[in-house]
Design a protein around this motif. Structure first.
Motif, PDB file in Angstrom:
ATOM      1  N   TYR B   7       0.842  -1.201   0.000  1.00 23.43           N
ATOM      2  CA  TYR B   7       0.000   0.000   0.000  1.00 23.43           C
ATOM      3  C   TYR B   7       0.881   1.257   0.000  1.00 23.43           C
ATOM      4  N   SER B   8       1.942   1.210   0.821  1.00 27.62           N
ATOM      5  CA  SER B   8       2.831   2.381   0.937  1.00 27.62           C
ATOM      6  C   SER B   8       3.560   2.647  -0.380  1.00 27.62           C
ATOM      7  N   LEU B   9       3.986   1.543  -1.024  1.00 32.30           N
ATOM      8  CA  LEU B   9       4.695   1.690  -2.311  1.00 32.30           C
ATOM      9  C   LEU B   9       3.790   2.334  -3.362  1.00 32.30           C
ATOM     10  N   ILE B  10       2.562   1.834  -3.438  1.00 35.48           N
ATOM     11  CA  ILE B  10       1.618   2.373  -4.427  1.00 35.48           C
ATOM     12  C   ILE B  10       1.328   3.836  -4.124  1.00 35.48           C
ATOM     13  N   ALA B  11       1.092   4.130  -2.833  1.00 37.27           N
ATOM     14  CA  ALA B  11       0.789   5.513  -2.435  1.00 37.27           C
ATOM     15  C   ALA B  11       1.955   6.432  -2.810  1.00 37.27           C
ATOM     16  N   ASP B  12       3.171   5.967  -2.535  1.00 33.76           N
ATOM     17  CA  ASP B  12       4.352   6.776  -2.815  1.00 33.76           C
ATOM     18  C   ASP B  12       4.482   7.059  -4.321  1.00 33.76           C
ATOM     19  N   GLU B  13       4.336   6.007  -5.111  1.00 37.08           N
ATOM     20  CA  GLU B  13       4.507   6.156  -6.567  1.00 37.08           C
ATOM     21  C   GLU B  13       3.392   7.005  -7.197  1.00 37.08           C
ATOM     22  N   LEU B  14       2.221   6.990  -6.566  1.00 38.30           N
ATOM     23  CA  LEU B  14       1.110   7.776  -7.124  1.00 38.30           C
ATOM     24  C   LEU B  14       0.961   9.133  -6.415  1.00 38.30           C
ATOM     25  N   GLU B  23      -7.203  -2.137   1.757  1.00 36.67           N
ATOM     26  CA  GLU B  23      -7.722  -3.203   0.887  1.00 36.67           C
ATOM     27  C   GLU B  23      -8.972  -2.807   0.119  1.00 36.67           C
ATOM     28  N   THR B  24      -9.762  -1.929   0.724  1.00 31.02           N
ATOM     29  CA  THR B  24     -11.046  -1.594   0.082  1.00 31.02           C
ATOM     30  C   THR B  24     -10.918  -0.456  -0.939  1.00 31.02           C
ATOM     31  N   SER B  25      -9.732   0.140  -1.028  1.00 32.10           N
ATOM     32  CA  SER B  25      -9.567   1.265  -1.960  1.00 32.10           C
ATOM     33  C   SER B  25      -9.832   0.806  -3.396  1.00 32.10           C
ATOM     34  N   VAL B  26     -10.652   1.552  -4.100  1.00 31.38           N
ATOM     35  CA  VAL B  26     -10.954   1.244  -5.509  1.00 31.38           C
ATOM     36  C   VAL B  26      -9.935   1.979  -6.378  1.00 31.38           C
ATOM     37  N   LEU B  27      -9.220   1.213  -7.209  1.00 29.88           N
ATOM     38  CA  LEU B  27      -8.126   1.809  -7.985  1.00 29.88           C
ATOM     39  C   LEU B  27      -8.596   3.005  -8.816  1.00 29.88           C
ATOM     40  N   PHE B  28      -9.692   2.821  -9.512  1.00 28.74           N
ATOM     41  CA  PHE B  28     -10.134   3.875 -10.437  1.00 28.74           C
ATOM     42  C   PHE B  28     -10.647   5.129  -9.718  1.00 28.74           C
ATOM     43  N   ASP B  29     -10.860   4.986  -8.394  1.00 31.87           N
ATOM     44  CA  ASP B  29     -11.307   6.152  -7.613  1.00 31.87           C
ATOM     45  C   ASP B  29     -10.137   6.882  -6.949  1.00 31.87           C
ATOM     46  N   ILE B  30      -8.934   6.336  -7.090  1.00 38.27           N
ATOM     47  CA  ILE B  30      -7.774   6.986  -6.478  1.00 38.27           C
ATOM     48  C   ILE B  30      -7.580   8.358  -7.114  1.00 38.27           C
ATOM     49  N   GLN B  31      -7.281   9.333  -6.255  1.00 39.11           N
ATOM     50  CA  GLN B  31      -7.121  10.709  -6.735  1.00 39.11           C
ATOM     51  C   GLN B  31      -6.037  10.774  -7.822  1.00 39.11           C
ATOM     52  N   GLY B  32      -6.380  11.352  -8.948  1.00 37.15           N
ATOM     53  CA  GLY B  32      -5.413  11.524 -10.030  1.00 37.15           C
ATOM     54  C   GLY B  32      -5.201  10.277 -10.879  1.00 37.15           C
ATOM     55  N   TRP B  33      -6.041   9.243 -10.670  1.00 33.43           N
ATOM     56  CA  TRP B  33      -5.876   7.981 -11.426  1.00 33.43           C
ATOM     57  C   TRP B  33      -5.994   8.250 -12.924  1.00 33.43           C
ATOM     58  N   ASP B  34      -5.039   7.772 -13.695  1.00 33.23           N
ATOM     59  CA  ASP B  34      -5.115   7.899 -15.152  1.00 33.23           C
ATOM     60  C   ASP B  34      -4.409   6.712 -15.796  1.00 33.23           C
ATOM     61  N   SER B  35      -4.237   6.780 -17.108  1.00 31.74           N
ATOM     62  CA  SER B  35      -3.649   5.653 -17.846  1.00 31.74           C
ATOM     63  C   SER B  35      -2.270   5.287 -17.285  1.00 31.74           C
ATOM     64  N   MET B  36      -1.519   6.306 -16.884  1.00 33.32           N
ATOM     65  CA  MET B  36      -0.162   6.065 -16.369  1.00 33.32           C
ATOM     66  C   MET B  36      -0.200   5.289 -15.054  1.00 33.32           C
ATOM     67  N   SER B  37      -1.290   5.465 -14.277  1.00 31.80           N
ATOM     68  CA  SER B  37      -1.357   4.815 -12.963  1.00 31.80           C
ATOM     69  C   SER B  37      -1.334   3.292 -13.118  1.00 31.80           C
ATOM     70  N   ILE B  38      -1.968   2.787 -14.174  1.00 35.26           N
ATOM     71  CA  ILE B  38      -1.948   1.337 -14.419  1.00 35.26           C
ATOM     72  C   ILE B  38      -0.507   0.879 -14.654  1.00 35.26           C
ATOM     73  N   LEU B  39       0.228   1.670 -15.432  1.00 32.26           N
ATOM     74  CA  LEU B  39       1.620   1.304 -15.707  1.00 32.26           C
ATOM     75  C   LEU B  39       2.438   1.314 -14.420  1.00 32.26           C
ATOM     76  N   VAL B  40       2.138   2.272 -13.541  1.00 35.04           N
ATOM     77  CA  VAL B  40       2.845   2.357 -12.251  1.00 35.04           C
ATOM     78  C   VAL B  40       2.600   1.085 -11.440  1.00 35.04           C
ATOM     79  N   ILE B  41       1.329   0.659 -11.365  1.00 35.17           N
ATOM     80  CA  ILE B  41       0.993  -0.568 -10.624  1.00 35.17           C
ATOM     81  C   ILE B  41       1.694  -1.771 -11.261  1.00 35.17           C
ATOM     82  N   MET B  42       1.705  -1.809 -12.600  1.00 38.37           N
ATOM     83  CA  MET B  42       2.356  -2.934 -13.299  1.00 38.37           C
ATOM     84  C   MET B  42       3.832  -3.020 -12.946  1.00 38.37           C
ATOM     85  N   THR B  43       4.502  -1.874 -12.885  1.00 39.81           N
ATOM     86  CA  THR B  43       5.940  -1.900 -12.567  1.00 39.81           C
ATOM     87  C   THR B  43       6.167  -2.323 -11.120  1.00 39.81           C
TER      88      THR B  43
END
Lengths: 326, 77
Positions: B7-14, B23-43
């Motif tokens: 969770y901390s890694l994802i928060a830091d990168e985003l 656990e309940t956080s919805v990815l697409f509702d994360i503030q500033g979520w965009d196409s790049m955010s998927i790539l960030v999670i993938m990495t």
């Protein structure tokens, strides 16, 4: 090495794009993707036009009478027929005893062009090849496609390839056509002609496109890249009987700084040997590698005798690498 | 890796505040979520778990919990 590039005069900064897309966080984009600006052709300006301008710059350093083959890489042809390379031969005033052909590739196009040129030289079919890569993806993009309008820019580059000015090593070339749908302009040719009643659709986060325009599945292309490119780099080094640490400089297709940095870390390449050069141009498709190479030469980041690995990857799916000696 | 570290890694990168994801956080509702955010999670997943997520995986990943399940419980401490 005789290499020159040309960028269209009209450019568009992130700040200008943000006026069109007010909800777009251009600062985060700039920080992550590394693009601040891109050059865009005029409505009546084509890939052939900018390719010609890059070729004129290159031929200022070389006797054009000696050019005996023209290779032109573009996915934005002037016509279905004739091939743009034939028109380019005439416009440049090259000899008529000169071969000329277009080939249709995207981001792997420069590496493939060097492979074709090497074959022409090795077989004695040609002695001085004019390799032009020229792309105008701006013409394929939907006006509402925010992410791709931010990523892609137009540009062209021309290289004189002969046995005297450039050493070209061994190649690793790869194709997986099962990924064709991941980066595609569906309509406009003969499988599915352009549809005047086409419906727009939304994809990703707030991007609009249609089947008459370019569609890119970003996550899928990213998955392809991080899966295939590390192995490609290792295979290319092996084919050239080199260790990665012996390569002086790496120029990958300049797609996206975030992706490039991730690949660099994954492959364990030192930052000082790894090119990131897309801030002013964006992703110019087949032109990114020669533009970055020319800038590296001009800055002194690479010098004569250096061994440089060039790595192209993208639409097709198509990917390839080689090592050149300046 | 512990789930909290993910969770901390994802928060830091985003560029989110540490502790802002669970656990309940919805990815697409994360503030500033965009196409790049998927790539960030993938990495993050590729680098830390050696798992390369596909674009199709993201059609079934809504929450951080879905992401954890895709990574597999055996990969967490």
């Amino acid at each position: 090495m005789i290499l020159e590039y040309y960028l269209p005069q009209q450019s568009q900064s992130n700040i200008e794009l943000a006026k069109i897309f007010p909800d777009w966080d251009h600062q985060t984009f700039e920080q992550k993707v590394g693009i601040k600006n891109r050059h865009i052709v005029e409505v009546n300006e084509t890939a052939l036009d900018i390719g010609e301008k890059s070729a004129i710059k290159a031929l200022a350093h070389f006797d054009k009478e000696k050019i005996d083959f023209v290779l032109l890489c573009t996915q934005s042809s002037d016509y279905f027929l004739p091939t743009s390379a034939c028109i380019l031969q005439d416009r440049l005033g090259l000899n008529k005893n000169c071969g000329a052909l277009d080939y249709n590739l995207g981001c792997s196009g420069y590496v493939y062009g060097l492979a074709l040129a090497k074959g022409l030289l090795a077989s004695g079919i040609a002695h001085n090849v004019l390799l032009v890569v020229a792309e105008t993806y701006s013409k394929h993009l939907h006006p509402g496609d925010r992410v791709n309008r931010a990523i892609f820019g137009d540009g062209a580059a021309a290289t004189i390839v002969n046995n005297e000015d450039l050493g070209i090593g061994e190649f690793s070339l790869n194709t997986d056509g099962s990924g064709a749908k991941e980066l595609i302009v569906r309509n406009g040719a003969f499988r599915t002609p352009k549809d005047k009643d086409v419906k727009d659709y939304e994809y990703g986060t707030g991007n609009i496109t249609s089947d008459n325009h370019l569609y890119m599945n970003g996550p899928s292309i990213f998955n392809f890249t991080i899966t295939k490119i590390p192995a490609l780099v290792r295979e290319c080094a092996k084919k050239n009987e080199m260790e990665l640490r012996e390569v002086d400089y790496f120029i990958f297709h300049q797609a996206n700084q975030f992706m490039l940095e991730y690949l660099r870390k994954k492959i364990k390449i030192e930052p000082s040997k790894f090119c990131i050069e897309l801030s002013d141009t964006g992703n110019t498709v087949s032109a990114t590698i020669p533009i970055a190479l020319k800038k590296a030469i001009d800055k002194g980041a690479v010098i004569k005798g250096n061994k440089i690995m060039l790595v192209g990857f993208g639409v097709g799916l198509s990917w390839g690498a080689t090592i050149i000696t300046l | 890796m512990k789930k909290q570290e993910l969770y901390s890694l994802i928060a830091d990168e985003l560029n989110l505040e540490d502790g802002s994801l669970n656990e309940t956080s919805v990815l697409f509702d994360i503030q500033g979520w965009d196409s790049m955010s998927i790539l960030v999670i993938m990495t993050i997943v590729d680098e830390n778990f050696g798992i390369t997520l596909s674009a199709d995986d993201f059609t079934t990943i809504d929450t951080i919990k879905d992401l954890e399940e895709k990574i597999g419980a055996e990969n967490f401490k």
